[in-house]
Design a protein around this motif. Structure first.
Motif, PDB file in Angstrom:
ATOM      1  N   HIS A  42       0.826  -1.210   0.000  1.00  0.00           N
ATOM      2  CA  HIS A  42       0.000   0.000   0.000  1.00  0.00           C
ATOM      3  C   HIS A  42       0.864   1.266   0.000  1.00  0.00           C
ATOM      4  CE1 HIS A  42      -4.258  -1.166   0.319  1.00  0.00           C
ATOM      5  NE2 HIS A  42      -3.787  -2.301   0.816  1.00  0.00           N
ATOM      6  N   ARG A  43       2.006   1.242   0.682  1.00  0.00           N
ATOM      7  CA  ARG A  43       2.888   2.412   0.651  1.00  0.00           C
ATOM      8  C   ARG A  43       3.416   2.645  -0.760  1.00  0.00           C
ATOM      9  NH1 ARG A  43       4.339   0.941   6.204  1.00  0.00           N
ATOM     10  NH2 ARG A  43       5.715  -0.681   5.433  1.00  0.00           N
ATOM     11  N   LYS A 120       7.093   5.443   6.905  1.00  0.00           N
ATOM     12  CA  LYS A 120       6.692   5.112   8.272  1.00  0.00           C
ATOM     13  C   LYS A 120       5.180   5.094   8.435  1.00  0.00           C
ATOM     14  CE  LYS A 120      10.899   7.074  10.296  1.00  0.00           C
ATOM     15  NZ  LYS A 120      11.459   8.133  11.171  1.00  0.00           N
ATOM     16  N   ASP A 121       4.463   5.589   7.452  1.00  0.00           N
ATOM     17  CA  ASP A 121       3.010   5.616   7.557  1.00  0.00           C
ATOM     18  C   ASP A 121       2.452   4.197   7.564  1.00  0.00           C
ATOM     19  OD1 ASP A 121       2.969   8.308   7.646  1.00  0.00           O
ATOM     20  OD2 ASP A 121       2.508   8.612   5.523  1.00  0.00           O
ATOM     21  N   GLU A 122       1.444   3.971   8.391  1.00  0.00           N
ATOM     22  CA  GLU A 122       0.731   2.691   8.417  1.00  0.00           C
ATOM     23  C   GLU A 122      -0.616   2.893   7.742  1.00  0.00           C
ATOM     24  OE1 GLU A 122      -1.163   0.093  11.897  1.00  0.00           O
ATOM     25  OE2 GLU A 122       1.032   0.076  11.918  1.00  0.00           O
ATOM     26  N   PRO A 123      -0.763   2.412   6.503  1.00  0.00           N
ATOM     27  CA  PRO A 123      -2.006   2.673   5.751  1.00  0.00           C
ATOM     28  C   PRO A 123      -3.231   2.129   6.483  1.00  0.00           C
ATOM     29  CG  PRO A 123      -0.303   1.730   4.331  1.00  0.00           C
ATOM     30  CD  PRO A 123       0.186   1.607   5.739  1.00  0.00           C
ATOM     31  N   ALA A 124      -4.316   2.867   6.357  1.00  0.00           N
ATOM     32  CA  ALA A 124      -5.587   2.437   6.969  1.00  0.00           C
ATOM     33  C   ALA A 124      -6.327   1.541   5.981  1.00  0.00           C
ATOM     34  CB  ALA A 124      -6.434   3.658   7.317  1.00  0.00           C
ATOM     35  N   ILE A 125      -6.419   0.248   6.304  1.00  0.00           N
ATOM     36  CA  ILE A 125      -7.067  -0.736   5.430  1.00  0.00           C
ATOM     37  C   ILE A 125      -8.206  -1.365   6.212  1.00  0.00           C
ATOM     38  CG2 ILE A 125      -6.677  -2.669   3.864  1.00  0.00           C
ATOM     39  CD1 ILE A 125      -3.652  -2.183   4.273  1.00  0.00           C
ATOM     40  N   GLU A 126      -9.383  -1.310   5.651  1.00  0.00           N
ATOM     41  CA  GLU A 126     -10.567  -1.837   6.330  1.00  0.00           C
ATOM     42  C   GLU A 126     -10.839  -3.276   5.908  1.00  0.00           C
ATOM     43  OE1 GLU A 126     -13.862   0.699   5.650  1.00  0.00           O
ATOM     44  OE2 GLU A 126     -12.998   2.416   6.720  1.00  0.00           O
ATOM     45  N   PHE A 127     -10.930  -4.157   6.898  1.00  0.00           N
ATOM     46  CA  PHE A 127     -11.292  -5.556   6.669  1.00  0.00           C
ATOM     47  C   PHE A 127     -12.365  -5.936   7.682  1.00  0.00           C
ATOM     48  CE2 PHE A 127      -6.968  -5.639   4.875  1.00  0.00           C
ATOM     49  CZ  PHE A 127      -7.233  -6.255   3.659  1.00  0.00           C
ATOM     50  N   SER A 128     -13.262  -6.799   7.257  1.00  0.00           N
ATOM     51  CA  SER A 128     -14.254  -7.321   8.186  1.00  0.00           C
ATOM     52  C   SER A 128     -13.622  -8.408   9.053  1.00  0.00           C
ATOM     53  CB  SER A 128     -15.456  -7.898   7.418  1.00  0.00           C
ATOM     54  OG  SER A 128     -15.068  -9.050   6.670  1.00  0.00           O
ATOM     55  N   GLY A 129     -14.304  -8.769  10.152  1.00  0.00           N
ATOM     56  CA  GLY A 129     -13.768  -9.801  11.028  1.00  0.00           C
ATOM     57  C   GLY A 129     -13.621 -11.139  10.335  1.00  0.00           C
ATOM     58  N   GLU A 130     -14.509 -11.415   9.369  1.00  0.00           N
ATOM     59  CA  GLU A 130     -14.452 -12.688   8.650  1.00  0.00           C
ATOM     60  C   GLU A 130     -13.261 -12.743   7.703  1.00  0.00           C
ATOM     61  OE1 GLU A 130     -15.927 -16.492   8.027  1.00  0.00           O
ATOM     62  OE2 GLU A 130     -16.693 -14.963   9.399  1.00  0.00           O
ATOM     63  N   ARG A 197      -7.557  -4.088  -1.927  1.00  0.00           N
ATOM     64  CA  ARG A 197      -7.082  -3.976  -0.547  1.00  0.00           C
ATOM     65  C   ARG A 197      -5.921  -4.924  -0.260  1.00  0.00           C
ATOM     66  NH1 ARG A 197     -12.066  -5.248   2.908  1.00  0.00           N
ATOM     67  NH2 ARG A 197     -12.618  -6.445   1.053  1.00  0.00           N
ATOM     68  N   THR A 198      -5.938  -6.105  -0.838  1.00  0.00           N
ATOM     69  CA  THR A 198      -4.914  -7.109  -0.526  1.00  0.00           C
ATOM     70  C   THR A 198      -3.738  -7.092  -1.502  1.00  0.00           C
ATOM     71  OG1 THR A 198      -6.180  -8.745  -1.800  1.00  0.00           O
ATOM     72  CG2 THR A 198      -6.572  -8.643   0.574  1.00  0.00           C
ATOM     73  N   GLU A 199      -3.968  -6.711  -2.751  1.00  0.00           N
ATOM     74  CA  GLU A 199      -2.901  -6.636  -3.747  1.00  0.00           C
ATOM     75  C   GLU A 199      -3.010  -5.303  -4.491  1.00  0.00           C
ATOM     76  OE1 GLU A 199      -2.307 -10.048  -6.203  1.00  0.00           O
ATOM     77  OE2 GLU A 199      -3.105 -11.429  -4.712  1.00  0.00           O
ATOM     78  N   PRO A 200      -2.648  -4.215  -3.825  1.00  0.00           N
ATOM     79  CA  PRO A 200      -2.839  -2.896  -4.443  1.00  0.00           C
ATOM     80  C   PRO A 200      -1.961  -2.634  -5.659  1.00  0.00           C
ATOM     81  CG  PRO A 200      -1.622  -2.716  -2.378  1.00  0.00           C
ATOM     82  CD  PRO A 200      -2.084  -4.129  -2.467  1.00  0.00           C
TER      83      PRO A 200
END
Length: 508
Positions: A42-43, A120-130, A197-200
């Motif tokens: 993602h970076r 150093k940034d930690e990208p904000a990636i949204e994933f569901s619990g599943e 989200r997983t392979e940007p």
């Protein structure tokens, strides 16, 4: 300032070079774990987006729609008077200094400064619990949509995960509907969102563009997988209908087929399917001597296919367009499933594993995965020397070699019931008989996973032992004729069979 356009051009080129070096530096770093690898991708994706934005700005400058760049270059090329050379030079120098003085917040960037904050940034990636931070797919909404649709069927969620991409199992008559198209669009939308989200770094636009260009040629030649016979109208009609008119010589013979069979045959050819059985048979018998293309239009149902002589209808064209759109969406979906093949396999295994776990066990396992993922990055900069490839201990370091030999972790045990899965060490091998993988394999064989089958890893041995146990259970079965006891008046004990024989003979 006087040289603003040229200065902006130079600064944009400098930013491009700096961003390229930054991307190379980030890709050369080995990520410590899966989470760090995802953040790294993602970076780099963010850096690429900055490169594209800067390049677009440069293109606008070079296009020079307002003529500012051309005017500034012409001012530089104009041969000044000898006395004006130094005067113009110091005027430009003064403008540059004044510009930097006004923009004092602008940070000076040296050759060694590579925008450390971007790395150093930690990208904000949204994933569901599943989805477990991109490890699994969350297809529950699509699964509910599938089993509640006309083209779907009831099945377990784990089975759906393994077969949702196999669209060739659905008939064409069920595919050519708006409901099926919307279902495919929902699948494609989710897979695209998950992949971004997983392979940007995947260029989905390039993949889809190539597929669309190949699809047009395949569709024109009737070579699209699952839609090969879309152009042969007569062949599709005869395939949908099992009534061959060559074997019928009268209307009365067709009447014997019954109303439902006649209705299906008429509907498959686009003819009106209403009326009595006699009327349906007469309407179908017209095709015995009259081709479908030359049949009177009054016999066709509204919105159905008509004869070529009457001209193609708008409804027919729209239906063909719908089929073409559906075939293209199916092609895109299958391509994304190929890219996500490993994720789909993991998702199916996880769904099968959950069938053997309670809710408390699933929650505990999820919390353990989250804690493990958070603790993996603690020592990410530390290089671990492990030439013998020893397993890691609880502290994240290789276990001692003597402990490795003591537990026999160099021994490999394969279990055919678990799909030839390998277990290293005697302890892991003995423990796996109670784990979900072995339990699922035994359930597929229809054999209960009891203590009798410990140490059994071969399918043939398990089946043979199960047959032997069943036969013994037959011998040990309760037999009241021989084992039920009776007592006469003298206190003698007999089984029921002997007692009834003696009583029948009048001896008791």
């Amino acid at each position: 300032m006087a040289s603003s356009v040229l200065e902006a051009t130079r600064a944009a080129h400098e930013d491009l070079e700096r961003l390229e070096r930054l991307a190379v530096r980030e890709l050369q770093r080995d990520p410590a774990n899966a989470r760090d690898r995802l953040f790294q991708s993602h970076r780099v994706r963010n850096i690429i987006d900055l490169v594209v934005t800067t390049s677009d700005r440069l293109v606008e400058i070079y296009e020079d729609k307002d003529g500012a760049r051309k005017e500034e270059i012409s001012n530089h090329l104009t041969a000044p008077v000898q006395d004006d050379i130094f005067h113009k030079f110091f005027d430009r120098l003064k403008d540059i200094r004044e510009s930097h003085r006004r923009n004092h917040s602008a940070r000076f960037v040296s050759e060694t400064d590579d925008h450390e904050e971007l790395l150093k940034d930690e990208p904000a990636i949204e994933f569901s619990g599943e989805e477990a931070f991109g490890r699994y797919l969350d297809l529950h909404e699509l699964y509910n949509e599938f089993i509640n649709s006309k083209f779907g069927s009831l099945m377990e969620y784990s089975a759906y995960v393994g077969t949702f991409s196999q669209t060739e199992k659905i008939t064409h008559s069920l595919k050519a509907t708006r409901q099926y198209k919307e279902y495919l669009e929902h699948i494609l939308e989710y897979l695209t969102y998950f992949l971004r989200r997983t392979e940007p770094l995947q260029d989905l636009q390039k993949i889809f563009t190539k597929l669309e260009s190949e699809f047009e040629e395949q569709w024109a030649n009737g070579e699209v997988p699952g839609w090969e016979n879309k152009g042969t109208e007569k062949a599709s009609v005869m395939q949908e209908s099992e009534v061959d008119l060559d074997f019928y010589n009268s209307v009365e013979e067709l009447v014997e087929l019954g109303p439902e069979k006649l209705k299906e045959a008429l509907a498959a050819r686009g003819l009106k399917a209403g009326g009595t059985v006699q009327q349906r048979a007469e309407r179908l018998f017209l095709l015995k001597h009259t081709p479908l293309e030359q049949l009177d239009r009054k016999h066709f149902a509204k919105g159905s296919r008509s004869s070529v002589s009457n001209g193609p209808s708008n409804g027919n064209n729209s239906k063909d367009d719908l089929k073409k759109e559906i075939a293209l969406i199916e092609l895109k979906m299958r391509r994304l499933c190929e890219i996500l093949d490993e994720v789909i396999v993991r998702t199916k295994e996880n769904a099968e594993k959950k069938l053997t776990l309670t809710y408390e066990e699933m929650e505990a396992e999820r919390e353990e995965e989250e804690v493990q993922a958070d603790s993996e990055s603690d020592d990410e900069d530390q290089q671990i020397y492990n030439p013998l490839k020893l397993p890691m201990g609880w502290d994240g370091k290789p276990i001692p070699y003597w402990l490795y030999k003591l537990h026999g972790l160099g021994q490999e045990f394969k279990c055919e019931i678990c799909g030839n899965h390998s277990y290293w060490g005697r302890r892991a091998y003995e423990r796996h008989f109670k784990e979900w993988r072995h339990q699922h394999g035994m359930r597929c064989l229809g054999i209960p996973n009891t203590k009798n089958f410990n140490e059994i890893t071969s399918i043939e041995e398990a089946k043979a032992l199960w047959e032997k146990i069943q036969s013994k259970q037959g011998l040990n079965k309760w037999r009241p004729d021989l084992e039920e006891e009776y007592e006469d008046t003298d206190g003698n004990i007999y089984n029921r069979k002997t007692y009834t024989d003696l009583q029948r003979q009048g001896l008791i």
